[in-house]
Design a protein around this motif. Structure first.
Motif, short mmCIF file in Angstrom:
data_model
loop_
_atom_site.label_atom_id
_atom_site.label_comp_id
_atom_site.label_asym_id
_atom_site.label_seq_id
_atom_site.Cartn_x
_atom_site.Cartn_y
_atom_site.Cartn_z
N GLU A 17 0.86 -1.18 0.00
CA GLU A 17 0.00 0.00 0.00
C GLU A 17 0.89 1.23 0.00
O GLU A 17 1.83 1.32 0.78
N GLY A 18 0.62 2.16 -0.92
CA GLY A 18 1.35 3.42 -0.95
C GLY A 18 2.76 3.34 -1.48
O GLY A 18 3.59 4.19 -1.14
N VAL A 19 3.06 2.34 -2.31
CA VAL A 19 4.40 2.26 -2.90
C VAL A 19 4.31 2.54 -4.39
O VAL A 19 3.23 2.47 -4.98
N GLU A 20 5.44 2.87 -4.99
CA GLU A 20 5.50 3.19 -6.42
C GLU A 20 6.58 2.37 -7.09
O GLU A 20 7.54 1.93 -6.44
N ASN A 21 6.47 2.21 -8.40
CA ASN A 21 7.50 1.53 -9.18
C ASN A 21 8.84 2.21 -8.97
O ASN A 21 8.94 3.44 -8.94
N GLY A 22 9.88 1.40 -8.83
CA GLY A 22 11.24 1.93 -8.74
C GLY A 22 11.70 2.35 -7.37
O GLY A 22 12.85 2.75 -7.20
N CYS A 36 10.32 2.50 2.85
CA CYS A 36 11.38 2.57 3.86
C CYS A 36 11.50 3.99 4.40
O CYS A 36 11.37 4.96 3.64
N GLY A 37 11.78 4.11 5.66
CA GLY A 37 12.12 5.39 6.26
C GLY A 37 13.59 5.67 6.07
O GLY A 37 14.38 4.77 5.76
N ALA A 38 14.01 6.91 6.27
CA ALA A 38 15.41 7.29 6.15
C ALA A 38 16.27 6.46 7.09
O ALA A 38 15.93 6.28 8.26
N GLY A 39 17.36 5.89 6.55
CA GLY A 39 18.29 5.11 7.34
C GLY A 39 17.94 3.65 7.50
O GLY A 39 18.72 2.89 8.05
N GLU A 40 16.77 3.25 7.01
CA GLU A 40 16.37 1.85 7.14
C GLU A 40 17.04 0.98 6.08
O GLU A 40 17.45 1.46 5.02
N GLY A 41 17.14 -0.30 6.38
CA GLY A 41 17.69 -1.26 5.44
C GLY A 41 16.77 -1.47 4.26
O GLY A 41 15.55 -1.27 4.34
N ILE A 42 17.36 -1.88 3.16
CA ILE A 42 16.63 -2.07 1.90
C ILE A 42 16.28 -3.55 1.75
O ILE A 42 17.16 -4.40 1.77
N GLY A 43 14.99 -3.84 1.59
CA GLY A 43 14.55 -5.22 1.38
C GLY A 43 14.48 -5.57 -0.09
O GLY A 43 14.65 -6.72 -0.47
N GLY A 44 14.21 -4.59 -0.93
CA GLY A 44 14.09 -4.81 -2.36
C GLY A 44 13.63 -3.55 -3.06
O GLY A 44 13.52 -2.49 -2.44
N VAL A 45 13.35 -3.69 -4.36
CA VAL A 45 12.93 -2.56 -5.18
C VAL A 45 11.67 -2.95 -5.94
O VAL A 45 11.62 -4.03 -6.56
N VAL A 46 10.64 -2.10 -5.91
CA VAL A 46 9.39 -2.37 -6.62
C VAL A 46 9.65 -2.33 -8.13
O VAL A 46 10.16 -1.33 -8.64
#
Length: 113
Positions: A17-22, A36-46
């Motif tokens: 919910e509330g995400v965009e491509n890329g 993701c919030g600032a400084g959070e780890g990256i799980g993947g990319v839409v």
């Protein structure tokens, strides 16, 4: 966008919910991702959104290209984390990713997840 984008990429479908491509996302619950919030780890990319934007394909591995803010990441192994705006930022304490291309003009970075 870099010509490396998509090499070796694999993805899974999540509710969202509330995400965009890329944009970079994090796993937020069972089978779900969120921004993701600032400084959070990256799980993947839409990489794709369902018509109703309630489901999305998320690249969990392979080469991706996303916007960056702040200083340009260095090519090679660079610490990155989410910037809170859908992209990434340099982060000495963040997970190290292999950066293969940096577009200083377009403020885009290409790296292996």
């Amino acid at each position: 966008m870099s010509w490396f984008t998509g090499i070796g990429q694999w993805a899974a479908t999540f509710s969202c919910e509330g995400v965009e491509n890329g944009q970079v996302v994090k796993v937020s619950g069972n089978g779900a991702v969120a921004s993701c919030g600032a400084g959070e780890g990256i799980g993947g990319v839409v990489v794709s959104l369902g018509r109703d934007k309630k489901a999305c394909g998320v690249a969990l591995g392979g080469i991706v290209c996303v916007p960056y803010t702040g200083d340009a990441p260095a090519v090679g192994w660079s610490g990155l984390s989410a910037d809170g705006a859908g992209g990434v930022a340099c982060d000495a304490d963040g997970r190290a990713y292999l950066v293969v291309d940096v577009d200083d003009v377009g403020k885009m970075v290409t790296f292996a997840l």
